[in-house]
Design a protein around this motif. Sequence first.
Motif, PDB file in Angstrom:
ATOM      1  N   ALA A  81      -5.225   3.972  -3.274  1.00 46.76           N
ATOM      2  CA  ALA A  81      -5.365   5.177  -4.096  1.00 46.76           C
ATOM      3  C   ALA A  81      -4.761   6.352  -3.350  1.00 46.76           C
ATOM      4  O   ALA A  81      -4.815   6.429  -2.121  1.00 46.76           O
ATOM      5  CB  ALA A  81      -6.835   5.439  -4.379  1.00 46.76           C
ATOM      6  N   ARG A  82      -4.195   7.296  -4.115  1.00 48.02           N
ATOM      7  CA  ARG A  82      -3.615   8.499  -3.532  1.00 48.02           C
ATOM      8  C   ARG A  82      -4.381   9.729  -4.012  1.00 48.02           C
ATOM      9  O   ARG A  82      -5.086   9.678  -5.008  1.00 48.02           O
ATOM     10  CB  ARG A  82      -2.135   8.593  -3.893  1.00 48.02           C
ATOM     11  CG  ARG A  82      -1.335   7.343  -3.510  1.00 48.02           C
ATOM     12  CD  ARG A  82       0.137   7.605  -3.498  1.00 48.02           C
ATOM     13  NE  ARG A  82       0.489   8.614  -2.488  1.00 48.02           N
ATOM     14  CZ  ARG A  82       1.730   9.035  -2.276  1.00 48.02           C
ATOM     15  NH1 ARG A  82       2.735   8.552  -2.981  1.00 48.02           N
ATOM     16  NH2 ARG A  82       1.972   9.946  -1.360  1.00 48.02           N
ATOM     17  N   SER A  83      -4.215  10.833  -3.317  1.00 48.53           N
ATOM     18  CA  SER A  83      -4.983  12.032  -3.645  1.00 48.53           C
ATOM     19  C   SER A  83      -4.616  12.622  -5.005  1.00 48.53           C
ATOM     20  O   SER A  83      -5.389  13.401  -5.580  1.00 48.53           O
ATOM     21  CB  SER A  83      -4.794  13.088  -2.551  1.00 48.53           C
ATOM     22  OG  SER A  83      -3.421  13.398  -2.389  1.00 48.53           O
ATOM     23  N   ASP A  84      -3.442  12.263  -5.544  1.00 45.78           N
ATOM     24  CA  ASP A  84      -3.058  12.767  -6.872  1.00 45.78           C
ATOM     25  C   ASP A  84      -3.618  11.917  -8.005  1.00 45.78           C
ATOM     26  O   ASP A  84      -3.311  12.144  -9.180  1.00 45.78           O
ATOM     27  CB  ASP A  84      -1.533  12.867  -6.985  1.00 45.78           C
ATOM     28  CG  ASP A  84      -0.839  11.502  -6.868  1.00 45.78           C
ATOM     29  OD1 ASP A  84      -1.533  10.462  -6.795  1.00 45.78           O
ATOM     30  OD2 ASP A  84       0.412  11.480  -6.840  1.00 45.78           O
ATOM     31  N   GLY A  85      -4.434  10.910  -7.656  1.00 46.19           N
ATOM     32  CA  GLY A  85      -5.060  10.074  -8.671  1.00 46.19           C
ATOM     33  C   GLY A  85      -4.295   8.802  -8.980  1.00 46.19           C
ATOM     34  O   GLY A  85      -4.811   7.925  -9.691  1.00 46.19           O
ATOM     35  N   SER A  86      -3.082   8.657  -8.483  1.00 43.91           N
ATOM     36  CA  SER A  86      -2.294   7.453  -8.745  1.00 43.91           C
ATOM     37  C   SER A  86      -2.734   6.316  -7.821  1.00 43.91           C
ATOM     38  O   SER A  86      -3.419   6.538  -6.821  1.00 43.91           O
ATOM     39  CB  SER A  86      -0.808   7.736  -8.544  1.00 43.91           C
ATOM     40  OG  SER A  86      -0.546   8.056  -7.186  1.00 43.91           O
ATOM     41  N   THR A  87      -2.356   5.111  -8.181  1.00 42.65           N
ATOM     42  CA  THR A  87      -2.627   3.946  -7.343  1.00 42.65           C
ATOM     43  C   THR A  87      -1.335   3.181  -7.107  1.00 42.65           C
ATOM     44  O   THR A  87      -0.372   3.325  -7.871  1.00 42.65           O
ATOM     45  CB  THR A  87      -3.660   2.997  -7.976  1.00 42.65           C
ATOM     46  OG1 THR A  87      -3.162   2.513  -9.226  1.00 42.65           O
ATOM     47  CG2 THR A  87      -4.996   3.696  -8.176  1.00 42.65           C
ATOM     48  N   GLU A  88      -1.331   2.391  -6.076  1.00 43.86           N
ATOM     49  CA  GLU A  88      -0.153   1.597  -5.749  1.00 43.86           C
ATOM     50  C   GLU A  88      -0.593   0.228  -5.270  1.00 43.86           C
ATOM     51  O   GLU A  88      -1.583   0.110  -4.529  1.00 43.86           O
ATOM     52  CB  GLU A  88       0.676   2.290  -4.664  1.00 43.86           C
ATOM     53  CG  GLU A  88       1.982   1.575  -4.341  1.00 43.86           C
ATOM     54  CD  GLU A  88       2.894   2.382  -3.435  1.00 43.86           C
ATOM     55  OE1 GLU A  88       3.958   1.847  -3.065  1.00 43.86           O
ATOM     56  OE2 GLU A  88       2.536   3.528  -3.098  1.00 43.86           O
ATOM     57  N   GLN A  89       0.113  -0.794  -5.685  1.00 45.80           N
ATOM     58  CA  GLN A  89      -0.191  -2.157  -5.264  1.00 45.80           C
ATOM     59  C   GLN A  89       0.937  -2.701  -4.401  1.00 45.80           C
ATOM     60  O   GLN A  89       2.113  -2.432  -4.650  1.00 45.80           O
ATOM     61  CB  GLN A  89      -0.405  -3.065  -6.479  1.00 45.80           C
ATOM     62  CG  GLN A  89      -1.676  -2.753  -7.250  1.00 45.80           C
ATOM     63  CD  GLN A  89      -1.974  -3.811  -8.302  1.00 45.80           C
ATOM     64  OE1 GLN A  89      -1.067  -4.483  -8.802  1.00 45.80           O
ATOM     65  NE2 GLN A  89      -3.246  -3.958  -8.655  1.00 45.80           N
ATOM     66  N   ILE A  90       0.555  -3.444  -3.402  1.00 43.68           N
ATOM     67  CA  ILE A  90       1.544  -4.070  -2.531  1.00 43.68           C
ATOM     68  C   ILE A  90       1.016  -5.423  -2.096  1.00 43.68           C
ATOM     69  O   ILE A  90      -0.191  -5.612  -1.932  1.00 43.68           O
ATOM     70  CB  ILE A  90       1.857  -3.188  -1.303  1.00 43.68           C
ATOM     71  CG1 ILE A  90       2.962  -3.828  -0.443  1.00 43.68           C
ATOM     72  CG2 ILE A  90       0.618  -2.946  -0.473  1.00 43.68           C
ATOM     73  CD1 ILE A  90       3.444  -2.934   0.685  1.00 43.68           C
ATOM     74  N   LYS A  91       1.914  -6.360  -1.928  1.00 44.82           N
ATOM     75  CA  LYS A  91       1.543  -7.699  -1.492  1.00 44.82           C
ATOM     76  C   LYS A  91       2.165  -7.962  -0.132  1.00 44.82           C
ATOM     77  O   LYS A  91       3.334  -7.660   0.090  1.00 44.82           O
ATOM     78  CB  LYS A  91       2.029  -8.739  -2.512  1.00 44.82           C
ATOM     79  CG  LYS A  91       1.517 -10.153  -2.260  1.00 44.82           C
ATOM     80  CD  LYS A  91       1.917 -11.076  -3.399  1.00 44.82           C
ATOM     81  CE  LYS A  91       1.355 -12.478  -3.197  1.00 44.82           C
ATOM     82  NZ  LYS A  91       1.759 -13.388  -4.295  1.00 44.82           N
ATOM     83  N   ALA A  92       1.375  -8.516   0.777  1.00 44.27           N
ATOM     84  CA  ALA A  92       1.858  -8.779   2.132  1.00 44.27           C
ATOM     85  C   ALA A  92       1.490 -10.191   2.553  1.00 44.27           C
ATOM     86  O   ALA A  92       0.535 -10.785   2.046  1.00 44.27           O
ATOM     87  CB  ALA A  92       1.267  -7.772   3.107  1.00 44.27           C
ATOM     88  N   ASP A  93       2.254 -10.714   3.493  1.00 45.51           N
ATOM     89  CA  ASP A  93       1.961 -12.047   4.032  1.00 45.51           C
ATOM     90  C   ASP A  93       0.830 -11.994   5.052  1.00 45.51           C
ATOM     91  O   ASP A  93       0.076 -12.950   5.213  1.00 45.51           O
ATOM     92  CB  ASP A  93       3.222 -12.630   4.683  1.00 45.51           C
ATOM     93  CG  ASP A  93       4.340 -12.810   3.685  1.00 45.51           C
ATOM     94  OD1 ASP A  93       4.231 -13.712   2.834  1.00 45.51           O
ATOM     95  OD2 ASP A  93       5.324 -12.045   3.739  1.00 45.51           O
ATOM     96  N   LEU A  94       0.737 -10.847   5.754  1.00 49.71           N
ATOM     97  CA  LEU A  94      -0.344 -10.660   6.718  1.00 49.71           C
ATOM     98  C   LEU A  94      -0.856  -9.226   6.625  1.00 49.71           C
ATOM     99  O   LEU A  94      -0.060  -8.289   6.603  1.00 49.71           O
ATOM    100  CB  LEU A  94       0.147 -10.932   8.152  1.00 49.71           C
ATOM    101  CG  LEU A  94      -0.884 -10.687   9.269  1.00 49.71           C
ATOM    102  CD1 LEU A  94      -2.033 -11.689   9.160  1.00 49.71           C
ATOM    103  CD2 LEU A  94      -0.223 -10.779  10.647  1.00 49.71           C
ATOM    104  N   ILE A  95      -2.173  -9.074   6.556  1.00 53.01           N
ATOM    105  CA  ILE A  95      -2.804  -7.750   6.547  1.00 53.01           C
ATOM    106  C   ILE A  95      -3.497  -7.568   7.893  1.00 53.01           C
ATOM    107  O   ILE A  95      -4.324  -8.391   8.294  1.00 53.01           O
ATOM    108  CB  ILE A  95      -3.825  -7.622   5.407  1.00 53.01           C
ATOM    109  CG1 ILE A  95      -3.172  -7.932   4.052  1.00 53.01           C
ATOM    110  CG2 ILE A  95      -4.450  -6.235   5.400  1.00 53.01           C
ATOM    111  CD1 ILE A  95      -4.160  -8.068   2.906  1.00 53.01           C
TER     112      ILE A  95
END
Length: 459
Positions: free
Chosen positions: A157-171
């Motif tokens: 989540a971002r402070s402007d209310g938007s969201t973003e999704q990301i996929k990773a092989d390792l977190i």
Amino acid sequence: QRSRSTMEDSTGRPTKKTVAVVGGGLVGALNACFFAKRGFKVEVFETREDIRQAEVVKGRSINLALSHRGRQALNKVGIEDKIVSKGIPMNSRMIHSLSGTQSQIPYGKKGQFILSVDRANLNKELLTEAETYPNTNLNFDHKLQDWSAETGQMTFARSDGSTEQIKADLIVGCDGAFSALRKQFLRRSLFNYSQTYIPHGYMELTIPPINGEFAMKPNHLHIWPRNTFMMIALPNLDKTFTCTLFMPFEDFEKITTGDEVIDFFQKYFPDAIPLIGVDALKNDYFRLPGQAMVSIKCSPYHIGDKCVLMGDAAHAVVPFYGQGMNAGFEDCIVFGEIMDQLNEDFSAVLPEYSRVRVPDVHAIADLAMYNYIEMRAHVNSKWFLFRKHVDNLLHFLMPKTIVPLYTMVTFTRTRYHEAMDRWHWQDKREGGVGRISRGMQEAGSQAGGIRHSQVHWTL
């Protein structure tokens, strides 16, 4: 809401697997350098704004003591010299007695020292270094909302209310003692977790320069040990000292007025009053309440082949051995060494990392708790000082057989749990020396020295 793929670097070439580092603090930024150097596509996600552009840097500010383990990690990514050049060597503890006299306890052999470094400046340097890798991307104002240990999918989540999704092989979870990533670990069976708040808080004060120079000798960690509480002071490049008062919360709460602050310091830290200044002391004491300190242990540090915890997210420790940052930095080295051994196979690397690292950081958590007692109480003991001299003499005579615990922890990469085991073994080996020393102490006690009941048998 938007999502993105991270399978190409900035030149458009395919890369190795994608590593998402959650947390852009000290360990997260250093980890980004480690993974980027290996050729992974690295995405760093930090909740805060970019501290390099912030007017006020939020977060903890206790000075850091950089020692061998941390320096080795910085060396691996080629920035040790740059960081060391901005630190101030501290060769010894400088003990301030109630009467105002000062005495030194060297940290190690001649030439051995720890470095006082500024947390915010170090973090900025590490972020800038991470950005030099074309396969690294820094994402600020990204707060982790949710993630999947099965797919590696994360939502921010971002402070402007938007969201973003990301996929990773390792977190890689480097998001601190109150890790958002670790919350999912808590929902799983066979995950062990404990946290302990100590009854002491801390408060920061400042000793300004006098006529443009340090108000005290700068190449020491200054300590005012007062049995149930203490104050320390570390030097800064701007010729100030950052003082940290460690004290039970109930004692902080007893002091409610500026005059009571001065009375308290007059009773326990009289030599510090002219250094800090009466007005500054009255004002700064009430600027913030005493801050809490927590020790966190958990295991294992991984879930499957998708997620691993490092730094405070895995092992927050109280600051009294000066190893919190150093242990977190060493996490990066250990993980890299296991990656080399197991050909970067995450399914094998992650469980091996947990197996190897858990006993070590549990040991340093315990040692940090122990060292608080030593720093605030035992350094006042004549017996403690005598025993330190005995240890150093034995180390000089038998350098491979007898190594002081502090030396193993601070000036080598001896595994923490092995250092603790060896410490106990040496203590038994030194039993004969101890009996002779006790006899000498008892003789001195009868001649008007300290009573035997007041002596602490400790390294």
